[in-house]
Design a protein around this motif. Structure first.
Motif, PDB file in Angstrom:
ATOM      1  N   ARG A   1      28.860  16.991   1.088  1.00 19.92           N
ATOM      2  CA  ARG A   1      29.508  17.875   2.054  1.00 19.92           C
ATOM      3  C   ARG A   1      30.033  17.133   3.290  1.00 19.92           C
ATOM      4  O   ARG A   1      30.497  17.764   4.219  1.00 19.92           O
TER       5      ARG A   1
ATOM      6  N   GLU B   1      30.846  25.317  -1.471  1.00 16.09           N
ATOM      7  CA  GLU B   1      30.438  25.124  -0.083  1.00 16.09           C
ATOM      8  C   GLU B   1      31.517  24.377   0.701  1.00 16.09           C
ATOM      9  O   GLU B   1      32.164  23.466   0.181  1.00 16.09           O
TER      10      GLU B   1
ATOM     11  N   ALA C   1      33.052  21.627   3.052  1.00 18.19           N
ATOM     12  CA  ALA C   1      32.710  20.240   3.364  1.00 18.19           C
ATOM     13  C   ALA C   1      33.529  19.791   4.568  1.00 18.19           C
ATOM     14  O   ALA C   1      34.530  20.420   4.936  1.00 18.19           O
TER      15      ALA C   1
ATOM     16  N   TYR D   1      31.343  31.280   2.545  1.00 18.82           N
ATOM     17  CA  TYR D   1      31.957  29.954   2.419  1.00 18.82           C
ATOM     18  C   TYR D   1      33.483  30.066   2.376  1.00 18.82           C
ATOM     19  O   TYR D   1      34.197  29.281   3.044  1.00 18.82           O
TER      20      TYR D   1
END
Length: 787
Positions: free
Chosen positions: A191, A100, A102, A625
């Protein structure tokens, strides 16, 4: 030791179970006060100490680029005690092994010495060395979330170029106690990171040598915050300043303040409820307990004891119970208070905790509990001690009873004989029965209000995450982007639907009251990020004018149809007057809402957006992502699923933990209430029950008569308990509301069921204990006539 003192200890030993039950009721009330107020004071003292030791600023401002020569002029503003100028920028992070995207909030550190304000508490490692562009310090929670230690590495896209960074230390800062990334509602330690970097290195990356983009100001004690902000805005306006703001609008402080306010409101709401309920129950129980000793009081008076000595004897008995309850409540309340303080301390990542053990808490709790108990005992003793010994030693005169139903109506064929005897006993002692039922109702009510907190959190989650904000992700941009970026985002892997969103910072004013808020613009047919009213229906924004949060309307004192002044703090600064066309009952923050096209016209801009809401295909998230990580214009990505998990792990966990503690204490009080009522009922009717045994009734039939009355009163008490609990829940909901977050006043049916189930279980447990005592009744001793 006097004869009366010997009798006192014998009475305590004989009635130890009732003494303990009453003490538990008192202890529950004391524990709630010590827990709630003690933990709030400890956290408030910790925050004050943390802010002072590490020089947390009072005023903050962001600019595009301002020369450092301006710092001297800021320092000359009347009321300014210290100024700290620095560079602050958002950037995407690429963390090894973490798919993911961040976000990092990069903040510069002086190359020599420490910052004047918002100083760091270094947990591990050291600060970056001057000239080492790759060295950074990160906030401790981010490092813990990814298992980073000094020497760890990750990458960041700084000014369009990907750079590898080396962690040389972890730290905490009073400025970032509560860290929320762009577009997010909740903190996400995995994140969102705070990254401190050498000023020389960060200035080189963003071409800000000799300049700053963020400034913090410490005020003198006598300074006017509003005047300092006004003068600071005037200085920064020509450099792209985005309007200065005080602590109350600083994200970390505002959320921390809200959480402490919630804890404070809970300490001002639940403990008084618990203390008042326990006071009433202790009063009721002790009044009946002392009244049962009427004959013993007459005997003591006949033996020459004065009224004062008799009263003092019973007050000693009460004092022993009260002191036991205060001791239990103080120990349990202190232990729970320390645990709750540590829970909040871990959540907010305080570097230390200051535990407040103020004696006044224990004094107040003890005085209130003792006052209730002594009032109950004196009220019962008052009438008894006035009686002559010969009268007092006799049983009280039989009450004047009336028929339950007319003589022409017979209940014998409708209800059994034991049930009929139970109904007669209730009807012939209506006041006693009513107070017994009221005591059980209050026990149910405090259970309802304790469980209410869980319901509010679940309702808040349902409305926020499943009815209002239904997007899977929100992509925020460093700068405003042309509306065609929505089309670009729609082409990314896994994107199923897109929706533009724009936020503009403003000051909204009505009369002499103003607030700094964001006006959000969204399309009229918005489906991913909707506005939900108090009736859980989507709100369609008016094509002109402004809709505002209902709480903001309450603060400003405006209704639909009123006009407000709005200072636009972005683009061409100007002040406009707008009509408020709707009030929306939302639950997070205070804000304004407009149709996106209307907001564009108001700002006199071409169509632009600050973020895009997206619906995603779960099977293609990794591709999405990866695509976002390659976009240097993106400042952050908020993921709704992750936000929900963080909400449950953070705010909801704290609230439900507090609710669980209060529910446990309420359950203890409920058992104490029911058990005492059952024991006193047995004491009052022992002669009657023994007579029935002599007349041939079995132990089961006698027990059924006694317990059937307890069961009927327990069931009768439930509905009033629900009503009282709902009222207490409404008080709790009102006291928990604030500018940051509010809750819905909803109590689920399962809450009423759970509260009643706990009281009924307490009644069942009491019944088992009473059964053993009924079976062991000494018929001769009970029926013996006193001469």
């Amino acid at each position: 030791m006097s004869a009366l003192d010997v009798k006192l200890f014998r009475d305590v030993r004989r009635l130890w179970a009732q003494v303990l039950a009453i003490a538990l009721v008192i202890g529950g009330g004391v524990a709630t006060l010590v827990l709630a107020v003690g933990s709030h004071r400890s956290l408030e003292d910790t925050r004050i100490a943390y802010y002072e030791r590490y020089a947390f600023a009072d005023v903050f401002a962001v600019v595009k680029r301002a020369p450092k020569a301006l710092v001297g002029q800021i320092a000359q503003i009347p009321g300014v005690a210290a100024v700290d100028a620095r560079i602050a920028r958002l950037a995407l992070l690429d963390i090894p092994g973490f798919a993911e995207p961040a976000t990092g909030q990069f903040v510069s550190l002086p190359d020599v010495g420490e910052p004047m304000l918002n100083r760091l508490y270094v947990r591990a490692g050291r600060l970056p060395e001057p000239g080492r562009a790759e060295e950074v310090v990160v906030n401790e929670s981010f490092a813990q979330a990814h298992g980073f230690a000094p020497g760890g590495r990750f990458s960041a896209i700084l000014n369009g170029k990907k750079r590898e960074l080396v962690i040389v230390g972890t730290a905490l800062s009073p400025e970032f106690i509560y860290t929320v990334g762009p577009g997010d509602l909740m903190p996400d330690d995995r994140r969102y990171a705070i990254v401190w970097m050498s000023e020389k290195a960060l200035a080189s990356v963003y071409d800000l040598d000799g300049a700053f983009s963020s400034v913090s100001v410490k005020l003198q004690r006598s300074a006017s915050e509003r005047e300092v902000i006004s003068r600071l805005d005037a200085l920064l306006d020509g450099y792209g300043g985005q309007a200065a703001y005080g602590r109350k609008d600083q994200t970390s402080h505002a959320w921390l303040d809200h959480e402490l306010d919630m804890l404070n409101n809970m300490s001002r709401t639940l403990p008084p409820i618990f203390l008042l309920v326990s006071a009433f129950l202790v009063n009721l129980t002790l009044s009946r307990l002392v009244a049962l000793e009427r004959e013993q009081i007459g005997l003591m008076k006949a033996l020459g004891y004065r009224d004062g000595a008799v009263v003092l004897h019973y007050l000693k008995f009460v004092a022993l119970i009260v002191l036991t309850g205060i001791a239990i409540g103080s120990i349990v309340g202190t232990w729970l208070g320390l645990r709750v303080t540590a829970l909040f301390g871990d959540f907010f990542h305080f570097p230390f905790l200051v535990f407040a053990r103020a004696p006044d808490l224990y004094v107040v709790a003890g005085v209130l509990s003792a006052a209730a108990a002594f009032v109950g005992a004196i009220r019962a003793l008052r009438d008894v001690v006035r009686l002559p010994p010969a009268v007092a030693m006799q049983p009280p005169a039989p009450a004047s009873f009336h028929r339950l139903v007319p003589a022409s109506v017979s209940l014998e064929g409708i209800v059994s004989q034991p049930a009929l005897m139970m109904l007669r006993n209730i009807s012939r002692h209506p006041i006693r029965s009513a107070f017994t039922a009221l005591g059980m109702s209050l026990a149910t009510a405090i259970l309802v209000v304790s469980l209410f907190l869980r319901d509010t959190m679940e309702q808040l989650i349902d409305v926020t995450y499943f009815l209002a904000d239904r997007q899977d992700a929100t992509v925020s941009f460093i700068e405003k982007r042309n509306e065609n970026v929505v089309t670009q985002m729609a082409r990314l892997p896994g994107v199923l639907a897109t929706e533009p969103f724009r936020e503009v910072p403003v000051r909204i004013r009505h009369g002499n009251i103003e607030r700094r808020i964001m006006i959000s613009g969204r399309p009229p047919d918005a489906d991913l990020r909707r506005i939900i009213d108090v009736d859980l229906r989507p709100v369609v924004l008016p094509s002109t004018g402004l809709a505002i949060s209902g709480w903001l309307g309450k603060i400003l004192g405006v209704q639909a149809g009123d006009w407000v002044e709005v200072d636009l703090l972005e683009g061409a600064r100007r002040t406009v007057t707008l009509p408020v066309l709707a009030l929306v009952e939302d639950y997070f923050g205070i804000r304004g809402m407009m149709d996106l096209d209307a907001l564009t016209r108001l700002m006199r801009d071409p169509p632009v957006v600050s973020s895009v809401n997206l619906s995603l295909d779960d099977n293609k998230r990794e591709g999405f992502y990866a695509a976002v990580k390659a976009m240097p214009t993106v400042s952050g990505v908020a993921l709704q699923r992750t936000s929900l998990a963080n909400f449950r792990d953070a705010v909801a966990l704290i609230i439900t933990t507090m609710a669980s503690i209060y529910t446990g204490l309420a359950a203890v009080i409920a058992f104490g209430v029911v058990y005492n009522n059952a024991r006193i009922a047995l004491s009052e009717r022992a002669r009657e029950l023994a007579s029935l045994r002599v007349l041939g009734f079995t132990q089961g039939e006698v027990l059924r008569i006694l317990l059937l009355e307890l069961a009927i009163l327990t069931l009768i008490a439930q509905a009033p308990g629900w009503v009282i609990g709902y009222g207490l829940g409404w008080i709790m909901k009102t006291n928990l509301a604030g500018e940051i977050m509010r809750v819905r006043g909803v109590i689920e049916h399962s809450t009423y069921v759970a509260a009643s189930a706990i009281v009924i279980l307490a009644a069942v447990a009491s019944a088992f204990i009473i059964r053993d005592r009924v079976n062991k009744l000494d018929l001769v001793a009970v029926l013996k006539t006193r001469d």
